[in-house]
Design a protein around this motif. Structure first.
Motif, PDB file in Angstrom:
ATOM      1  N   LEU A  17      28.333  49.851  44.493  1.00 34.68           N
ATOM      2  CA  LEU A  17      28.932  48.853  43.600  1.00 34.68           C
ATOM      3  C   LEU A  17      28.552  49.058  42.131  1.00 34.68           C
ATOM      4  CD1 LEU A  17      30.735  46.414  43.277  1.00 34.68           C
ATOM      5  CD2 LEU A  17      28.843  44.973  44.068  1.00 34.68           C
ATOM      6  N   PRO A  18      27.294  49.358  41.797  1.00 36.09           N
ATOM      7  CA  PRO A  18      26.972  49.598  40.381  1.00 36.09           C
ATOM      8  C   PRO A  18      27.760  50.778  39.783  1.00 36.09           C
ATOM      9  CG  PRO A  18      24.972  49.163  41.609  1.00 36.09           C
ATOM     10  CD  PRO A  18      26.072  49.319  42.633  1.00 36.09           C
ATOM     11  N   ALA A  19      27.995  51.816  40.563  1.00 37.12           N
ATOM     12  CA  ALA A  19      28.770  52.962  40.062  1.00 37.12           C
ATOM     13  C   ALA A  19      30.220  52.555  39.802  1.00 37.12           C
ATOM     14  CB  ALA A  19      28.702  54.125  41.052  1.00 37.12           C
ATOM     15  N   LEU A  20      30.783  51.726  40.681  1.00 37.79           N
ATOM     16  CA  LEU A  20      32.141  51.224  40.451  1.00 37.79           C
ATOM     17  C   LEU A  20      32.198  50.452  39.141  1.00 37.79           C
ATOM     18  CD1 LEU A  20      35.095  50.555  41.267  1.00 37.79           C
ATOM     19  CD2 LEU A  20      34.149  48.549  42.451  1.00 37.79           C
ATOM     20  N   MET A  21      31.208  49.614  38.907  1.00 40.31           N
ATOM     21  CA  MET A  21      31.209  48.776  37.697  1.00 40.31           C
ATOM     22  C   MET A  21      31.151  49.608  36.418  1.00 40.31           C
ATOM     23  SD  MET A  21      31.759  45.658  38.465  1.00 40.31           S
ATOM     24  CE  MET A  21      32.929  46.387  39.588  1.00 40.31           C
ATOM     25  N   GLN A  22      30.612  50.811  36.488  1.00 39.33           N
ATOM     26  CA  GLN A  22      30.568  51.680  35.311  1.00 39.33           C
ATOM     27  C   GLN A  22      31.961  52.157  34.912  1.00 39.33           C
ATOM     28  OE1 GLN A  22      27.881  52.107  33.284  1.00 39.33           O
ATOM     29  NE2 GLN A  22      27.181  50.504  34.678  1.00 39.33           N
ATOM     30  N   LEU A  23      32.941  52.034  35.808  1.00 45.07           N
ATOM     31  CA  LEU A  23      34.325  52.403  35.501  1.00 45.07           C
ATOM     32  C   LEU A  23      35.054  51.280  34.768  1.00 45.07           C
ATOM     33  CD1 LEU A  23      35.301  54.139  38.863  1.00 45.07           C
ATOM     34  CD2 LEU A  23      34.452  55.202  36.749  1.00 45.07           C
ATOM     35  N   TYR A  24      34.406  50.111  34.668  1.00 43.39           N
ATOM     36  CA  TYR A  24      34.992  48.939  34.016  1.00 43.39           C
ATOM     37  C   TYR A  24      34.372  48.739  32.636  1.00 43.39           C
ATOM     38  CZ  TYR A  24      37.372  47.436  38.250  1.00 43.39           C
ATOM     39  OH  TYR A  24      38.211  47.373  39.337  1.00 43.39           O
ATOM     40  N   ASP A  25      35.188  48.322  31.688  1.00 40.82           N
ATOM     41  CA  ASP A  25      34.713  47.955  30.361  1.00 40.82           C
ATOM     42  C   ASP A  25      33.840  46.707  30.481  1.00 40.82           C
ATOM     43  OD1 ASP A  25      35.228  48.293  27.293  1.00 40.82           O
ATOM     44  OD2 ASP A  25      35.486  46.140  27.700  1.00 40.82           O
ATOM     45  N   GLU A  26      32.876  46.561  29.606  1.00 32.66           N
ATOM     46  CA  GLU A  26      31.976  45.402  29.642  1.00 32.66           C
ATOM     47  C   GLU A  26      32.751  44.086  29.599  1.00 32.66           C
ATOM     48  OE1 GLU A  26      28.874  43.265  30.328  1.00 32.66           O
ATOM     49  OE2 GLU A  26      28.603  45.435  30.174  1.00 32.66           O
ATOM     50  N   GLY A  27      33.872  44.049  28.883  1.00 30.99           N
ATOM     51  CA  GLY A  27      34.665  42.819  28.768  1.00 30.99           C
ATOM     52  C   GLY A  27      35.895  42.799  29.661  1.00 30.99           C
ATOM     53  N   ALA A  28      35.927  43.610  30.692  1.00 33.26           N
ATOM     54  CA  ALA A  28      37.097  43.704  31.567  1.00 33.26           C
ATOM     55  C   ALA A  28      37.413  42.364  32.222  1.00 33.26           C
ATOM     56  CB  ALA A  28      36.863  44.765  32.644  1.00 33.26           C
ATOM     57  N   THR A  29      38.691  42.157  32.524  1.00 38.20           N
ATOM     58  CA  THR A  29      39.115  40.975  33.259  1.00 38.20           C
ATOM     59  C   THR A  29      39.502  41.382  34.678  1.00 38.20           C
ATOM     60  OG1 THR A  29      41.421  41.187  32.548  1.00 38.20           O
ATOM     61  CG2 THR A  29      39.964  39.810  31.188  1.00 38.20           C
ATOM     62  N   PHE A  30      39.314  40.440  35.602  1.00 41.26           N
ATOM     63  CA  PHE A  30      39.687  40.652  36.999  1.00 41.26           C
ATOM     64  C   PHE A  30      40.324  39.366  37.504  1.00 41.26           C
ATOM     65  CE2 PHE A  30      38.973  40.103  41.521  1.00 41.26           C
ATOM     66  CZ  PHE A  30      39.377  41.322  42.045  1.00 41.26           C
ATOM     67  N   LYS A  31      41.474  39.499  38.177  1.00 44.84           N
ATOM     68  CA  LYS A  31      42.136  38.326  38.739  1.00 44.84           C
ATOM     69  C   LYS A  31      42.708  38.694  40.103  1.00 44.84           C
ATOM     70  CE  LYS A  31      45.477  34.723  37.877  1.00 44.84           C
ATOM     71  NZ  LYS A  31      46.369  34.089  36.928  1.00 44.84           N
ATOM     72  N   ASP A  32      42.510  37.798  41.070  1.00 50.33           N
ATOM     73  CA  ASP A  32      43.123  37.908  42.389  1.00 50.33           C
ATOM     74  C   ASP A  32      43.531  36.489  42.803  1.00 50.33           C
ATOM     75  OD1 ASP A  32      40.868  36.598  43.465  1.00 50.33           O
ATOM     76  OD2 ASP A  32      40.085  38.381  44.440  1.00 50.33           O
ATOM     77  N   PRO A  33      44.068  36.288  44.013  1.00 51.41           N
ATOM     78  CA  PRO A  33      44.503  34.931  44.366  1.00 51.41           C
ATOM     79  C   PRO A  33      43.398  33.868  44.354  1.00 51.41           C
ATOM     80  CG  PRO A  33      45.576  36.507  45.801  1.00 51.41           C
ATOM     81  CD  PRO A  33      44.546  37.273  44.996  1.00 51.41           C
ATOM     82  N   PHE A  34      42.124  34.265  44.355  1.00 49.53           N
ATOM     83  CA  PHE A  34      41.035  33.289  44.419  1.00 49.53           C
ATOM     84  C   PHE A  34      40.108  33.295  43.210  1.00 49.53           C
ATOM     85  CE2 PHE A  34      41.945  34.413  48.898  1.00 49.53           C
ATOM     86  CZ  PHE A  34      42.464  33.193  49.287  1.00 49.53           C
ATOM     87  N   ASN A  35      40.156  34.322  42.382  1.00 54.75           N
ATOM     88  CA  ASN A  35      39.201  34.477  41.285  1.00 54.75           C
ATOM     89  C   ASN A  35      39.903  34.870  39.995  1.00 54.75           C
ATOM     90  OD1 ASN A  35      36.547  34.574  42.943  1.00 54.75           O
ATOM     91  ND2 ASN A  35      37.861  36.066  43.955  1.00 54.75           N
ATOM     92  N   GLU A  36      39.317  34.472  38.893  1.00 52.11           N
ATOM     93  CA  GLU A  36      39.740  34.955  37.574  1.00 52.11           C
ATOM     94  C   GLU A  36      38.489  34.973  36.702  1.00 52.11           C
ATOM     95  OE1 GLU A  36      43.096  34.275  34.103  1.00 52.11           O
ATOM     96  OE2 GLU A  36      43.030  32.913  35.812  1.00 52.11           O
ATOM     97  N   VAL A  37      38.012  36.179  36.367  1.00 52.46           N
ATOM     98  CA  VAL A  37      36.765  36.311  35.619  1.00 52.46           C
ATOM     99  C   VAL A  37      36.903  37.367  34.526  1.00 52.46           C
ATOM    100  CG1 VAL A  37      35.330  35.595  37.574  1.00 52.46           C
ATOM    101  CG2 VAL A  37      35.799  38.026  37.212  1.00 52.46           C
ATOM    102  N   ARG A  38      35.942  37.321  33.605  1.00 51.75           N
ATOM    103  CA  ARG A  38      35.861  38.316  32.528  1.00 51.75           C
ATOM    104  C   ARG A  38      34.435  38.838  32.487  1.00 51.75           C
ATOM    105  NH1 ARG A  38      38.468  39.797  27.951  1.00 51.75           N
ATOM    106  NH2 ARG A  38      40.015  38.155  28.166  1.00 51.75           N
ATOM    107  N   GLY A  39      34.302  40.166  32.436  1.00 49.69           N
ATOM    108  CA  GLY A  39      32.988  40.789  32.307  1.00 49.69           C
ATOM    109  C   GLY A  39      32.554  41.508  33.575  1.00 49.69           C
ATOM    110  N   ARG A  40      31.794  42.572  33.379  1.00 50.00           N
ATOM    111  CA  ARG A  40      31.312  43.365  34.517  1.00 50.00           C
ATOM    112  C   ARG A  40      30.473  42.548  35.496  1.00 50.00           C
ATOM    113  NH1 ARG A  40      28.720  48.379  31.626  1.00 50.00           N
ATOM    114  NH2 ARG A  40      30.605  49.471  30.998  1.00 50.00           N
ATOM    115  N   ALA A  41      29.555  41.758  34.987  1.00 51.08           N
ATOM    116  CA  ALA A  41      28.655  41.005  35.877  1.00 51.08           C
ATOM    117  C   ALA A  41      29.425  40.057  36.793  1.00 51.08           C
ATOM    118  CB  ALA A  41      27.591  40.269  35.078  1.00 51.08           C
TER     119      ALA A  41
END
Length: 149
Positions: free
Chosen positions: A25-49
């Motif tokens: 999982l940490p290696a996957l997160m390195q492919l994301y920008d620090e301020g990346a957004t993620f959205k799915d049917p249950f979540n909407e977040v901003r940031g790697r953490a």
């Protein structure tokens, strides 16, 4: 995977998702920008953490979750990925399957800036649950357009 994108950004992302585990999982997160957004049917977040917490939670509550990518298309800074997600809810129990797609937007450095998952929670999840499923199937039947005769 059926069709691997020749785009190196998408190829790295697919490889990371198909090998995803708590330890990768940490290696996957390195492919994301620090301020990346993620959205799915249950979540909407901003940031790697926060994104990492979503996937970490997945490993805590599901048994053997696994992504298998079916197809990818990348054009410019956008990628579209279709996938199957397989998991169990309890050890030795039924295996569940969800078919979905992700729309990815890359930044200038090649990292993921935006990741949006598309899948039908009603069809892929709710309809498979005993009580809610019966209601969802009934609603789907009532709302469906009759077949042309």
């Amino acid at each position: 995977m059926s069709a691997l994108s020749l785009d190196p950004r998408t190829a790295r992302l697919v490889q990371a998702y198909e090998a995803l585990s708590p330890s990768t999982l940490p290696a996957l997160m390195q492919l994301y920008d620090e301020g990346a957004t993620f959205k799915d049917p249950f979540n909407e977040v901003r940031g790697r953490a926060p994104i990492q917490r979503i996937f970490g939670h997945m490993f805590e509550v599901l048994v053997a979750p696994r992504f298998t990518v079916q197809h990818t298309v990348t054009e410019g800074d956008m990628a579209f990925i279709t996938w199957d997600f397989e998991f169990g809810r309890e050890a030795g129990g039924k295996t569940w399957h969800i078919h979905g797609a992700s729309c990815i937007r890359y930044g200038a450095q090649g990292q993921v800036l935006a990741h949006r998952d598309y899948w039908d929670a009603a069809e892929e999840l709710y309809e498979k649950l005993p009580l809610i499923g019966r209601l969802m199937r009934w609603l789907r039947g009532r709302l469906a357009t009759p077949a042309a005769g």
